[in-house]
Design a protein around this motif. Structure first.
Motif, mmCIF file in Angstrom:
data_model
loop_
_atom_site.group_PDB
_atom_site.id
_atom_site.type_symbol
_atom_site.label_atom_id
_atom_site.label_comp_id
_atom_site.label_asym_id
_atom_site.label_seq_id
_atom_site.Cartn_x
_atom_site.Cartn_y
_atom_site.Cartn_z
ATOM 1 N N TRP A 69 0.775 -1.192 0.021
ATOM 2 C CA TRP A 69 -0.167 0.008 0.063
ATOM 3 C C TRP A 69 0.864 1.139 0.011
ATOM 4 O O TRP A 69 1.565 1.273 0.945
ATOM 5 C CB TRP A 69 -0.782 -0.022 1.152
ATOM 6 N N PRO B 223 -6.640 4.876 5.274
ATOM 7 C CA PRO B 223 -5.782 3.712 5.783
ATOM 8 C C PRO B 223 -6.718 3.070 6.490
ATOM 9 O O PRO B 223 -6.361 1.700 6.976
ATOM 10 C CB PRO B 223 -4.614 4.682 6.440
ATOM 11 N N LEU C 90 -7.741 0.257 4.822
ATOM 12 C CA LEU C 90 -6.762 -0.802 4.826
ATOM 13 C C LEU C 90 -6.770 -1.745 5.984
ATOM 14 O O LEU C 90 -6.554 -3.141 5.925
ATOM 15 C CB LEU C 90 -5.474 0.005 4.470
ATOM 16 N N LEU D 128 1.976 -7.026 4.786
ATOM 17 C CA LEU D 128 1.482 -5.974 4.244
ATOM 18 C C LEU D 128 2.587 -4.720 4.620
ATOM 19 O O LEU D 128 2.845 -4.629 5.579
ATOM 20 C CB LEU D 128 0.359 -5.382 4.787
ATOM 21 N N VAL E 269 3.399 -0.883 4.041
ATOM 22 C CA VAL E 269 2.632 0.397 4.098
ATOM 23 C C VAL E 269 3.831 1.495 3.930
ATOM 24 O O VAL E 269 4.727 1.676 4.828
ATOM 25 C CB VAL E 269 1.697 0.699 5.310
ATOM 26 N N LEU F 19 -2.614 -2.659 -3.276
ATOM 27 C CA LEU F 19 -3.753 -2.305 -2.594
ATOM 28 C C LEU F 19 -3.972 -0.795 -2.514
ATOM 29 O O LEU F 19 -3.037 0.041 -2.273
ATOM 30 C CB LEU F 19 -4.072 -2.721 -1.106
ATOM 31 N N THR G 141 -7.115 2.181 -1.231
ATOM 32 C CA THR G 141 -8.175 2.227 -0.536
ATOM 33 C C THR G 141 -8.601 3.558 -0.591
ATOM 34 O O THR G 141 -9.438 3.983 0.298
ATOM 35 C CB THR G 141 -7.868 1.841 0.813
ATOM 36 N N GLY H 73 -8.300 -2.339 -5.630
ATOM 37 C CA GLY H 73 -8.568 -1.274 -4.730
ATOM 38 C C GLY H 73 -9.959 -0.797 -5.221
ATOM 39 O O GLY H 73 -10.842 -1.187 -5.659
#
Length: 365
Positions: free
Chosen positions: A188, A198, A201, A217, A219, A264, A266, A288
């Motif tokens: 992300w 977020p 997410l 994940l 970020v 991803l 969001t 997404g």
């Protein structure tokens, strides 16, 4: 004229696609960039072959108009380009009238958006709508970067045109999708703010953990929420699954995306996002929310779900990861879509807009 994003380092505090665009344009033309607030004090430097003049000190807008006039006397402009409608586009509109120079304005962000609950969007209040209209009125063209943004502008009564965001193949060379091995690496990329959502997410990550998906994940992005996202991740028990990298340069970002299985997105609104292009160049498909290129490329080159629907996002991730052939097909189709974003191709399309604008005279109102 730009708000910033053109730091003298070329790597930090920059808007990557803007820097790549300026460099490609400067190889063929005399490009001068006026930045309103890149640095707190006035200054100047070269970036990608273009002269950058930073306004810095207040009153920035008056100083910017004065500098435009001075630069025009020194070496007359053929055309003015305002990057972001407020205040750059509005200032370019005023300067163009005063100097008799055609202008083009660009809406790269949320100028036509209205997300009242989080206080986002240029269309949210009457003063914002007024200045957006000022920027667009009399401009030879108002340019947006995606079909998603184009539809929104048209819904506001603005006759915009779409020119895709550029991506330099020298910086992001195209690579085919790689087979998935082991756990799912989800990435992300974006500033931690309410528009990028977020919170969605983390809710989706929680749903994926409950469905026993083996994932990690990554970020990446600067935090503008005061650590709230980090604290919520800890409260949800996601510490072992989520890594917060903060800001990364393009080179470091490429390493994170290069090992990703999926990107991803969001966002509640996004005219791009550019990271969809960067991921596509590495053969990494995107799942997404239905914004920008996610919406535009879905369902063949990306997989889109409604905004603010964590369960739907988790369902889409599970579905794509559950069919490796389909995941790789998304990556290959995204690479095909990426061709129209080639930086030189995009610059050529902008040049056509510039030529038409310069030939149409100053005003159309």
């Amino acid at each position: 004229m730009v708000p910033g994003g053109v730091d003298r380092s070329g790597t930090h505090r920059v808007i990557p696609h803007l820097v790549e665009f300026i460099a490609a344009l400067a190889r063929r033309h005399d490009v001068r960039v006026i930045a309103l607030r890149q640095e707190p004090e006035p200054g100047g430097w070269m970036l990608g072959g273009a002269e950058v003049r930073n306004i810095g000190a207040r009153p920035r807008r008056l100083r910017a108009l004065a500098l435009l006039s001075k630069e025009h006397r020194r070496r007359p402009f053929d055309l003015l380009h305002g990057f972001a409608l407020v205040p750059q586009g509005a200032l370019v509109a005023l300067a163009g009238r005063l100097l008799g120079v055609p202008r083009v304005v660009e809406a790269p962000g949320g100028e036509f958006a209205d997300l009242a609950d989080i206080g986002f969007g240029g269309w949210r209040r009457a003063p914002g709508r007024f200045w957006v209209r000022v920027a667009c009125r009399g401009a030879a063209a108002c340019v947006v970067g995606s079909e998603h943004a184009l539809r929104l502008a048209q819904a506001r009564g603005v006759g915009a045109i779409r020119l895709p965001l550029p991506l330099s193949p020298d910086v992001w060379p195209a690579q085919p999708p790689r087979p998935r091995t082991g756990l799912a690496r989800l990435a992300w990329i974006g500033s931690l703010n309410q528009v990028k959502d977020p919170a969605l997410l983390l809710d989706a990550a929680l749903a994926l953990r409950e469905r026993r998906l083996d994932f990690r994940l990554d970020v990446v992005g600067e935090d503008f929420l005061g650590g709230a996202v980090h604290r919520r991740a800890r409260a949800l028990g996601l510490d072992s699954l989520v890594t917060f990298h903060g800001f990364l340069t393009q080179g470091a970002l490429r390493e994170v995306l290069g090992r990703a299985t999926l990107l991803l997105v969001t966002s509640r609104f996004d005219a791009g996002p550019r990271v969809v292009l960067e991921a596509a160049s590495l053969g990494v498909p995107t799942v997404g929310t239905a914004v920008g290129y996610v919406d535009e490329w879905s369902p063949d080159g990306a997989r889109a779900v409604a905004v603010r629907t964590p369960e739907a996002l988790a369902d889409a991730v599970i579905a794509v990861l559950g069919d490796e052939e389909s995941r790789q097909a998304l990556g290959r189709n995204a690479l095909v879509r990426l061709k129209e974003h080639d930086c030189e191709h995009v610059v050529s399309r902008w040049e056509a807009v510039y030529r038409q604008a310069a030939g149409r005279g100053v005003d159309r109102d």
